[in-house]
Design an enzyme around this catalytic site. Structure first.
Site, mmCIF file in Angstrom:
data_model
loop_
_atom_site.group_PDB
_atom_site.id
_atom_site.type_symbol
_atom_site.label_atom_id
_atom_site.label_comp_id
_atom_site.label_asym_id
_atom_site.label_seq_id
_atom_site.Cartn_x
_atom_site.Cartn_y
_atom_site.Cartn_z
ATOM 1 N N SER A 82 13.217 -22.422 11.443
ATOM 2 C CA SER A 82 11.963 -21.924 12.002
ATOM 3 C C SER A 82 12.082 -21.601 13.497
ATOM 4 O O SER A 82 12.937 -20.829 13.909
ATOM 5 C CB SER A 82 10.848 -22.945 11.740
ATOM 6 O OG SER A 82 9.583 -22.426 12.063
ATOM 7 N N ASP A 127 7.521 -16.064 2.668
ATOM 8 C CA ASP A 127 7.266 -16.398 4.074
ATOM 9 C C ASP A 127 6.313 -15.384 4.697
ATOM 10 O O ASP A 127 6.653 -14.212 4.842
ATOM 11 C CB ASP A 127 8.594 -16.420 4.837
ATOM 12 C CG ASP A 127 8.476 -17.013 6.236
ATOM 13 O OD1 ASP A 127 7.345 -17.153 6.731
ATOM 14 O OD2 ASP A 127 9.524 -17.345 6.819
ATOM 15 N N HIS A 182 7.153 -20.289 4.262
ATOM 16 C CA HIS A 182 7.761 -20.758 5.513
ATOM 17 C C HIS A 182 7.894 -22.279 5.521
ATOM 18 O O HIS A 182 8.780 -22.821 6.194
ATOM 19 C CB HIS A 182 6.920 -20.296 6.708
ATOM 20 C CG HIS A 182 7.612 -20.447 8.026
ATOM 21 N ND1 HIS A 182 8.543 -19.541 8.495
ATOM 22 C CD2 HIS A 182 7.530 -21.414 8.979
ATOM 23 C CE1 HIS A 182 8.991 -19.926 9.674
ATOM 24 N NE2 HIS A 182 8.398 -21.069 9.988
#
Length: 307
Positions: free
Chosen positions: A116, A213, A243
């Site tokens: 991330s 995502d 995500h």
């Protein structure tokens, strides 16, 4: 580093000259595995502590890797500072301190796994730390776009004096003025700045996107990889994931398996994930998670007593 394979997690403290400290956890390779060439450094995503990656560390150590995790300064976790003072540059500084600490201990072959927001930090430093390979998962490449999607508003376009004091990001109060000022001053925000950071990358690199995502555009990741003049990069997709890589056990297991396969492959100089790995049992994963939670609680109580 001392081989303490019988102990589940080794707690280290990096003391800094300004009185701050970075907490580091080491998971040695399992004693019954073939030891790999590389030591893995895991950089967790925003609002994720190092114990959130207990399962991944267990997978990697079961496949012969020494695994290093850390909590960034001014972040959630056990290191110094408050999250309302976090910035991308502080995250970069924290990663570089950990890498330097490992180098000082004679550990040369480092594989970096970053998720991330920390992936954007890894992209920024990867050409400067002489790593052996890089793996990213749902890695942010266009920070401004990701923040707009996550926060439902493009705060990076506002004048600094019009920003709210804090932004609620992943359930934590992010100090908006500190974070945004750093993003703009040090050019963390654009897709182009990520292209510039990884230009000339010459180590093996595997990126994982997630087909569900909504925060990171796969097309942006593809553009970034196309911008790297090398044949040592490969893009894979984590099917069925958003995500949030820990949204359910199926997604989480797929993440652990895929990243571990990538690490084993890259350690051998391959980009092919069609390889066998050792998968730890559910009981081992549960036991490690519980033990690390107890260790974290013990350390937090000790820190409170010292405060």
């Amino acid at each position: 580093m001392k081989d303490e394979s019988s102990f589940f997690t080794i707690d280290h403290i990096i003391e800094l000259e300004n009185g701050q400290s970075i907490r580091v956890w080491e998971t040695p390779p399992k004693s019954d595995t073939h030891k790999k060439n590389s030591t893995i450094v895991i950089a967790a995503g925003f609002a994720r502590r190092m114990d959130h990656f207990a399962g991944l560390a267990e997978y990697l150590s079961s496949n012969g890797f020494r695994v290093i995790r850390y909590d960034s300064l001014h972040h959630v976790g056990l290191s110094s500072g408050q999250i309302d003072e976090f910035s991308m540059s502080i995250g970069k500084h924290s990663l570089l301190i950990v890498v330097g600490w490992l180098r000082a201990k004679g550990i040369q072959n480092l594989g970096i796994i970053a998720a991330s927001l920390s992936a954007r930090i890894a992209y920024e430093v990867i050409n400067d730390i002489d790593a052996s390979f890089l793996i990213t998962a749902v890695g942010v490449v266009n920070l401004q776009d990701t923040l707009e999607k996550a926060l439902k508003y493009d705060y990076l376009r506002l004048p600094i004096d019009e920003l709210p004091d804090d932004l609620d990001f992943e359930g934590h109060n992010l100090g908006s003025k500190v974070f945004v000022t750093d993003c703009l001053k040090n050019e963390w925000d654009t897709l182009g700045s990520t292209f510039k950071a990884v230009q000339g990358l010459n180590i093996p690199f595997i990126a994982f996107t997630a087909n569900g995502d909504s925060w990171v555009n796969q097309s942006d990741v593809e553009k970034m990889i196309d911008n790297i003049d090398t044949t040592q990069c490969k893009l894979y997709s984590l099917i069925g994931s958003s995500h949030d890589l820990g949204e359910n056990l199926v997604v989480l297991r797929n993440f652990y398996e895929s990243v571990t396969r990538a690490a084993v492959a890259l350690d051998k100089g391959s980009l092919d994930l069609d390889i066998e790995i050792v998968e730890p049992g559910f009981e081992d994963l549960t036991s490690t998670t519980v033990k690390e939670r107890r260790l974290r609680n013990k350390i937090e109580n000790e820190l409170l007593e010292l405060a």
